[in-house]
Design an enzyme around this catalytic site. Sequence first.
Site, PDB file in Angstrom:
ATOM      1  N   HIS A 196       0.848  -1.196   0.000  1.00 29.84           N
ATOM      2  CA  HIS A 196       0.000   0.000   0.000  1.00 29.84           C
ATOM      3  C   HIS A 196       0.888   1.253   0.000  1.00 29.84           C
ATOM      4  O   HIS A 196       0.745   2.142  -0.840  1.00 29.84           O
ATOM      5  CB  HIS A 196      -0.917  -0.018   1.226  1.00 29.84           C
ATOM      6  CG  HIS A 196      -1.845   1.155   1.302  1.00 29.84           C
ATOM      7  ND1 HIS A 196      -3.152   1.092   0.898  1.00 29.84           N
ATOM      8  CD2 HIS A 196      -1.653   2.434   1.720  1.00 29.84           C
ATOM      9  CE1 HIS A 196      -3.735   2.274   1.054  1.00 29.84           C
ATOM     10  NE2 HIS A 196      -2.838   3.114   1.563  1.00 29.84           N
ATOM     11  N   GLU A 197       1.814   1.307   0.946  1.00 32.42           N
ATOM     12  CA  GLU A 197       2.665   2.501   1.050  1.00 32.42           C
ATOM     13  C   GLU A 197       3.604   2.606  -0.150  1.00 32.42           C
ATOM     14  O   GLU A 197       3.931   3.714  -0.583  1.00 32.42           O
ATOM     15  CB  GLU A 197       3.449   2.495   2.364  1.00 32.42           C
ATOM     16  CG  GLU A 197       2.571   2.497   3.631  1.00 32.42           C
ATOM     17  CD  GLU A 197       1.500   3.593   3.666  1.00 32.42           C
ATOM     18  OE1 GLU A 197       1.734   4.685   3.095  1.00 32.42           O
ATOM     19  OE2 GLU A 197       0.420   3.344   4.255  1.00 32.42           O
ATOM     20  N   GLU A 244      -5.003   7.728  -3.206  1.00 27.60           N
ATOM     21  CA  GLU A 244      -5.369   6.399  -2.730  1.00 27.60           C
ATOM     22  C   GLU A 244      -5.523   5.422  -3.897  1.00 27.60           C
ATOM     23  O   GLU A 244      -5.331   4.214  -3.724  1.00 27.60           O
ATOM     24  CB  GLU A 244      -6.656   6.496  -1.895  1.00 27.60           C
ATOM     25  CG  GLU A 244      -6.912   5.325  -0.981  1.00 27.60           C
ATOM     26  CD  GLU A 244      -5.911   5.183   0.175  1.00 27.60           C
ATOM     27  OE1 GLU A 244      -4.958   5.990   0.292  1.00 27.60           O
ATOM     28  OE2 GLU A 244      -6.078   4.237   0.956  1.00 27.60           O
TER      29      GLU A 244
END
Length: 501
Positions: free
Chosen positions: A265-266, A295
């Site tokens: 995700h990061e 996002e």
Amino acid sequence: MGDALRELREIIADVAALRAADAVLGWDQETYMPAGGAAARARHRAALARMAHERFTAPRVGELLDALRDREGNAPDLEDLDAQLVRRTRILYERARRLPPNLVQELAHASALAVDAWRDARQAADFRRLAPHLERLVALTIEKAEHLGYQDDIYDALLDEYEPGMTTAEVEQLFAGLKARLVPLVQAVAGAPQVDDAFLRQPFDPQQQWAFGMDVLRAIGFDLVRGRQDQSAHPFTTSFSQSDVRITTRLRADDWASGFFATLHEAGHGLHAQGIPPALDGTPLAWETSLGVSESQSRLWENVVGRSRGFWEFWLPQLAERFPQQLAGVDLDRFYRAINRVEPSFIRVEADELTYNLHIFVRFELERALVARRLEVRDLPAAWNAKMEEYLGIVPGNDAEGVLQDIHWSMGAWGYFPTYTLGNVLSVQYFAQAVREHPEIPAEIRQGRFDTLRVWTQERIHRWGAMLNAAELTRHITGGPLDSGPYVQYLEEKYREIYRL
Ligand code: ZN
């Protein structure tokens, strides 16, 4: 005019340097700072934030922007970086100037107190300890929205901070379409035999977890000369410049998937920050604009790529080399189904890909009702539980696993939650477009190759920095409006297959 532009650029460079210094202190605070540093660190960061705000909102900036009106034009060309810079600076300047300084200060003070009270209330699972602070924040947030201004809905003014140009009515329409398809899908999954993910809940050596995560980071193209990964309690990404991007992860000894998907995700946020063109660096054109677009980049790598069967065709054998005992006898199909297990649960940040959005619907509807004064703070816990039952079919046993779980409202971040679901929708819409333009992408992912996809995101998304909002960027990339169709279809196909519906 050349002089005005030069002077504006100098001021902006100072503001960017102050912001970067604050970001370094913030990164250090979450990673390596000893606990004793907290009080002094809070003072140092407040001073830097104040200096950046003062420098950016000085009357001189307004004079320079006035002098540069002609340079800005009406609808500046995307390739005209000077015009884009003036336009973006003016938007941020006017927004910042609309809020009276004492309101900004009151909001900062009230939210600092509320965050303290929130930690305490969550610990004790006692909403009453937070309630008076939330009442104060609702009142100040309404005041803030009135100063910012709006046409139809007070929530528009708040949403605009995180999702420029998007209206509440548009979010409502998007969510209504999603709800109609996702709520029945979650119910169907809940009625099907559950997949077995017990093998994921064994001890996994954190050093091996870390090493595997670094292998994947390198493979997807996160540049370790222009970035690094560390560990923190809450994973996050921060960027000091496009050539120094920091991501963090959190490893759990008995839950490999939690840490790995946090890394991915990061990494998606990190690739976005590294993909900003050097010419935009240190200017408001590089500062975050649409949180939904941000996002979309993290969800693209975490879910669309990272939770796909094709990704694990390549990576499962490598993971099994590091964890031969834990993964003994686990084939691709069993592994793929386990990492995509769906289960209605109480905590948003631990929710699976499918039920995650239902948590967002709950928050969006409640925060709207609060700022519209249709809901009183004292009635919030009961309203929360009713919505959880309506959407997820479960009722929290206490407020810590219910209304007290998120920090956002205490921080003063009202209007933020919808951007999470918007990011999910965009991640699939953009990926579908990338595959339309490069049909070889799925086959490359199966071979552990990611260059075509990564370069596409850089050239089509990251390169514009903050120049385009979500609707403009989506039109630029796909030729059409924001569309939840591909996302719903993706979820339905994926989970019908996994749960054999
Ligand atoms: Zn994120």
